[in-house]
Scaffold this motif. Sequence first.
Motif, PDB file in Angstrom:
ATOM      1  N   LYS A  71      -2.519  -2.291  -4.359  1.00 15.19           N
ATOM      2  CA  LYS A  71      -1.475  -3.099  -4.454  1.00 15.19           C
ATOM      3  C   LYS A  71      -0.316  -3.060  -3.120  1.00 15.19           C
ATOM      4  O   LYS A  71      -0.336  -1.885  -2.849  1.00 15.19           O
ATOM      5  N   LEU A  72      -0.221  -3.964  -2.557  1.00 18.11           N
ATOM      6  CA  LEU A  72       0.583  -4.228  -1.359  1.00 18.11           C
ATOM      7  C   LEU A  72       2.075  -3.729  -1.489  1.00 18.11           C
ATOM      8  O   LEU A  72       2.735  -4.114  -2.677  1.00 18.11           O
ATOM      9  N   VAL A  73       2.439  -2.763  -0.779  1.00 18.85           N
ATOM     10  CA  VAL A  73       4.167  -2.208  -0.989  1.00 18.85           C
ATOM     11  C   VAL A  73       4.857  -2.545   0.367  1.00 18.85           C
ATOM     12  O   VAL A  73       6.141  -2.619   0.161  1.00 18.85           O
TER      13      VAL A  73
ATOM     14  N   ILE B 204       0.690  -1.581   4.077  1.00 17.41           N
ATOM     15  CA  ILE B 204       0.561  -0.442   3.264  1.00 17.41           C
ATOM     16  C   ILE B 204       0.460  -0.737   1.882  1.00 17.41           C
ATOM     17  O   ILE B 204       1.024  -1.568   1.167  1.00 17.41           O
ATOM     18  N   TYR B 205      -0.773   0.036   1.208  1.00 19.12           N
ATOM     19  CA  TYR B 205      -1.006  -0.364  -0.027  1.00 19.12           C
ATOM     20  C   TYR B 205      -1.040   1.103  -0.784  1.00 19.12           C
ATOM     21  O   TYR B 205      -1.245   2.125  -0.404  1.00 19.12           O
ATOM     22  N   VAL B 206      -0.878   1.102  -2.155  1.00 20.04           N
ATOM     23  CA  VAL B 206      -0.795   2.094  -3.032  1.00 20.04           C
ATOM     24  C   VAL B 206      -1.681   1.927  -4.270  1.00 20.04           C
ATOM     25  O   VAL B 206      -1.862   0.526  -4.582  1.00 20.04           O
ATOM     26  N   ASP B 207      -2.463   2.842  -4.722  1.00 18.15           N
ATOM     27  CA  ASP B 207      -3.099   2.686  -5.925  1.00 18.15           C
ATOM     28  C   ASP B 207      -2.490   3.347  -7.380  1.00 18.15           C
ATOM     29  O   ASP B 207      -1.235   3.706  -7.034  1.00 18.15           O
TER      30      ASP B 207
ATOM     31  N   LYS C 175      -2.664   5.824  -8.727  1.00 15.77           N
ATOM     32  CA  LYS C 175      -2.402   7.492  -8.459  1.00 15.77           C
ATOM     33  C   LYS C 175      -1.400   7.541  -7.469  1.00 15.77           C
ATOM     34  O   LYS C 175      -1.160   8.742  -7.007  1.00 15.77           O
ATOM     35  N   ASN C 176      -0.872   6.598  -6.791  1.00 13.23           N
ATOM     36  CA  ASN C 176       0.257   6.616  -5.639  1.00 13.23           C
ATOM     37  C   ASN C 176      -0.462   6.928  -4.489  1.00 13.23           C
ATOM     38  O   ASN C 176       0.136   7.568  -3.508  1.00 13.23           O
ATOM     39  N   ASP C 177      -1.809   7.044  -4.341  1.00 10.35           N
ATOM     40  CA  ASP C 177      -2.494   7.207  -3.019  1.00 10.35           C
ATOM     41  C   ASP C 177      -2.226   6.033  -2.212  1.00 10.35           C
ATOM     42  O   ASP C 177      -2.334   5.094  -2.801  1.00 10.35           O
ATOM     43  N   VAL C 178      -1.969   6.534  -0.919  1.00  8.56           N
ATOM     44  CA  VAL C 178      -1.353   5.363   0.169  1.00  8.56           C
ATOM     45  C   VAL C 178      -2.959   5.087   0.905  1.00  8.56           C
ATOM     46  O   VAL C 178      -3.354   6.094   1.494  1.00  8.56           O
ATOM     47  N   MET C 179      -2.980   3.724   1.150  1.00 11.20           N
ATOM     48  CA  MET C 179      -3.895   3.313   2.215  1.00 11.20           C
ATOM     49  C   MET C 179      -3.338   2.369   3.189  1.00 11.20           C
ATOM     50  O   MET C 179      -2.483   1.475   2.734  1.00 11.20           O
ATOM     51  N   THR C 180      -3.579   2.505   4.371  1.00 13.90           N
ATOM     52  CA  THR C 180      -2.812   1.768   5.519  1.00 13.90           C
ATOM     53  C   THR C 180      -4.265   0.863   6.113  1.00 13.90           C
ATOM     54  O   THR C 180      -5.107   1.591   6.388  1.00 13.90           O
ATOM     55  N   CYS C 181      -3.925  -0.309   6.343  1.00 11.86           N
ATOM     56  CA  CYS C 181      -4.688  -1.434   6.968  1.00 11.86           C
ATOM     57  C   CYS C 181      -3.850  -1.992   8.091  1.00 11.86           C
ATOM     58  O   CYS C 181      -2.923  -2.474   7.969  1.00 11.86           O
ATOM     59  N   GLU C 182      -4.686  -1.879   9.397  1.00  9.64           N
ATOM     60  CA  GLU C 182      -3.938  -2.310  10.714  1.00  9.64           C
ATOM     61  C   GLU C 182      -4.892  -3.456  11.344  1.00  9.64           C
ATOM     62  O   GLU C 182      -6.086  -3.227  11.304  1.00  9.64           O
ATOM     63  N   TYR C 183      -3.995  -4.630  11.294  1.00 10.78           N
ATOM     64  CA  TYR C 183      -4.802  -5.858  12.113  1.00 10.78           C
ATOM     65  C   TYR C 183      -3.991  -6.143  13.210  1.00 10.78           C
ATOM     66  O   TYR C 183      -2.902  -6.324  13.424  1.00 10.78           O
ATOM     67  N   ALA C 184      -4.895  -6.821  14.128  1.00  9.53           N
ATOM     68  CA  ALA C 184      -4.661  -7.359  15.241  1.00  9.53           C
ATOM     69  C   ALA C 184      -4.337  -8.684  14.835  1.00  9.53           C
ATOM     70  O   ALA C 184      -4.475  -9.414  13.661  1.00  9.53           O
ATOM     71  N   ASP C 185      -3.497  -9.650  15.910  1.00  7.17           N
ATOM     72  CA  ASP C 185      -2.994 -10.827  15.591  1.00  7.17           C
ATOM     73  C   ASP C 185      -4.340 -11.829  15.319  1.00  7.17           C
ATOM     74  O   ASP C 185      -4.059 -12.823  14.490  1.00  7.17           O
ATOM     75  N   ASP C 186      -5.559 -11.470  15.470  1.00  7.50           N
ATOM     76  CA  ASP C 186      -6.405 -12.311  15.219  1.00  7.50           C
ATOM     77  C   ASP C 186      -7.124 -12.049  13.907  1.00  7.50           C
ATOM     78  O   ASP C 186      -7.988 -12.863  13.233  1.00  7.50           O
ATOM     79  N   GLY C 187      -6.618 -11.225  13.232  1.00 11.43           N
ATOM     80  CA  GLY C 187      -6.796 -10.849  11.737  1.00 11.43           C
ATOM     81  C   GLY C 187      -8.116  -9.942  11.787  1.00 11.43           C
ATOM     82  O   GLY C 187      -8.515  -9.512  10.554  1.00 11.43           O
ATOM     83  N   MET C 188      -8.386  -9.140  12.511  1.00  8.96           N
ATOM     84  CA  MET C 188      -9.555  -8.200  12.602  1.00  8.96           C
ATOM     85  C   MET C 188      -9.003  -6.940  12.498  1.00  8.96           C
ATOM     86  O   MET C 188      -8.203  -6.523  13.188  1.00  8.96           O
ATOM     87  N   LEU C 189      -9.653  -6.325  11.536  1.00  2.83           N
ATOM     88  CA  LEU C 189      -9.449  -4.960  11.049  1.00  2.83           C
ATOM     89  C   LEU C 189      -9.455  -4.193  12.330  1.00  2.83           C
ATOM     90  O   LEU C 189     -10.337  -3.933  13.017  1.00  2.83           O
TER      91      LEU C 189
END
Length: 96
Positions: A39-41, A55-58, A60-74
């Motif tokens: 879930k997005l936090v 920034i997302y958490v599951d 178990k409160n594990d954190v995952m970060t996704c970083e995107y350029a302006d064009d939407g590409m990871l």
Amino acid sequence: MIFTSRFTILALLTLLAGANAECAVCQEVLYVDGVLTYKLVRIYEDSENGFKKCIYVDKKNDVMTCEYADDGMLQDGGSGCPKVSKEENYAGCDVE
């Protein structure tokens, strides 16, 4: 008078170009293998490179970060990050 008209048109074009430039979005939830996993936090823009960080958490409160350029590409992120995350039906953002 001509200067004002030209300036107004230039300012408007600049504003419109800037409004269409950022297509990256952070999805509210992420699914892994069809199961709601993260879930997005938090969302923020990286001041160094201008990328959007999601920034997302599951459960178990594990954190995952996704970083995107302006064009939407990871650009960087965990294995659960979608490779493309773009605004749908928004002028200038061609969703693939």
